[in-house]
Scaffold this motif. Sequence first.
Motif, short mmCIF file in Angstrom:
data_model
loop_
_atom_site.label_atom_id
_atom_site.label_comp_id
_atom_site.label_asym_id
_atom_site.label_seq_id
_atom_site.Cartn_x
_atom_site.Cartn_y
_atom_site.Cartn_z
N ASN A 113 -16.64 74.85 56.91
CA ASN A 113 -17.22 75.72 55.86
C ASN A 113 -16.30 75.88 54.67
OD1 ASN A 113 -19.06 75.97 57.89
ND2 ASN A 113 -18.74 78.15 58.23
N GLU A 157 -18.92 94.31 60.12
CA GLU A 157 -18.62 93.48 61.29
C GLU A 157 -18.76 94.30 62.57
OE1 GLU A 157 -17.98 91.00 64.13
OE2 GLU A 157 -18.28 90.32 62.06
N GLY A 206 -24.64 85.42 56.79
CA GLY A 206 -24.00 84.21 57.32
C GLY A 206 -23.78 84.26 58.82
C1 LIG Z 1 -19.01 83.91 63.06
S1 LIG Z 1 -19.20 84.95 61.90
C2 LIG Z 1 -19.82 84.21 60.57
C3 LIG Z 1 -19.19 83.06 60.18
C4 LIG Z 1 -19.30 82.85 58.71
N1 LIG Z 1 -20.65 83.06 58.23
C5 LIG Z 1 -18.95 81.44 58.50
O1 LIG Z 1 -19.88 80.70 58.26
O2 LIG Z 1 -17.79 81.12 58.52
C6 LIG Z 1 -20.57 85.90 62.39
C7 LIG Z 1 -20.06 87.29 62.61
O3 LIG Z 1 -21.17 88.17 62.66
C8 LIG Z 1 -20.84 89.20 63.59
N2 LIG Z 1 -22.09 89.84 63.96
C9 LIG Z 1 -23.05 89.36 64.80
N3 LIG Z 1 -24.08 90.23 64.87
C10 LIG Z 1 -23.76 91.28 64.05
C11 LIG Z 1 -24.41 92.50 63.66
N4 LIG Z 1 -25.61 92.81 64.15
N5 LIG Z 1 -23.80 93.32 62.78
C12 LIG Z 1 -22.60 93.00 62.25
N6 LIG Z 1 -21.90 91.86 62.58
C13 LIG Z 1 -22.48 91.03 63.46
C14 LIG Z 1 -20.15 88.46 64.72
O4 LIG Z 1 -19.36 89.31 65.49
C15 LIG Z 1 -19.32 87.43 63.94
O5 LIG Z 1 -18.01 87.89 63.67
#
Ligand SMILES: C[S@@+](CC[C@H](N)C(=O)[O-])C[C@H]1O[C@@H](n2cnc3c(N)ncnc32)[C@H](O)[C@@H]1O
Length: 287
Positions: A113, A157, A206
């Motif tokens: 990314n 987050e 994302g």
């Molecule tokens: C992996 S990251 C995103 C990666 C980023 N978009 C990228 O492409 O590099 C997704 C994040 O969303 C968080 N997440 C998942 N469901 C969520 C929610 N309902 N509310 C807030 N954060 C959430 C996860 O814990 C994770 O840290």
Amino acid sequence: MGFKDKLVEKLRAELTEKELELLPSGFQTLGGIVIIKLDEQLLEKKKLIANAYLDILHYMRSVYINRGKIEGQFREPERIEYVAGEKDPMVEHKEHGVVYRFNIKKIMFSKGNINERKHLASLVKAGEIIVDMFAGIGYFSLPIAVLADPEKIHSIELNPTAYKYLVENIKLNKVQELIHPIHGNCKEEVLRLSEEGIRADRIIMGVFPAPKDYIEEALTLVKNSGTIIHYEGIGDREKDLVLYNEFAENAECLGFITELKDKRFVKSYGPNLYHTVYDIFAKKAEK
Ligand SMILES: C[S@@+](CC[C@H](N)C(=O)[O-])C[C@H]1O[C@@H](n2cnc3c(N)ncnc32)[C@H](O)[C@@H]1O
């Protein structure tokens, strides 16, 4: 001489021809750590192979093996295993002038990314209000705060471990004035922001799979003049508007009009599957 050739040279006396062929040609580096994927048949010799990596990449301090995939709502690495060198999974990974501090055994970091992180920051205009609904350790929020000139970024987050690193990384990159970290489920936290009267110029959605169950909440942040929403997912290259149409249909049912401003294939995610980002302009439909 390419990296794999050097590796083969180094291990020629210890491995069989078959094993030499199975050696990986690529590897990932995060901070001072080398992360490799090894064929099952080589695992018995993982220490020997890892030490060869450290001999060749003498400026690196550790070798870990990635033995699983990214999974679960928190998108955590399934199994990252220490093999050789310094036994410390904490890294400070530098990219586009941003420092990301995190534990590679607990937190994913997709090098694929890298361009999208810079590109998204380049789209931000001065004074924008941004809501990053799935912020992680600050994958997008940090480069936007460091490289662009937004007014405020509300970074949400849910995973307490990722949130801890988000807060740490905000301090590490000296962007406390710009980023407002929120620990919670964006389904509730976005409604809290919109009830407080906050409206966003830009919303980042994302996460995988594409967060269609969060569209209704995201639309409560849309400005009267309209808002750009970055909606991500795993799309089929042939049917590459399916995810956009899904968003548009949901928005229409809720009284919003949408326009697809841009679509980007960020990285391959398997045969004909791509991590795809849709830049969507959304605005309340005239009555
Ligand atoms: C992996 S990251 C995103 C990666 C980023 N978009 C990228 O492409 O590099 C997704 C994040 O969303 C968080 N997440 C998942 N469901 C969520 C929610 N309902 N509310 C807030 N954060 C959430 C996860 O814990 C994770 O840290």
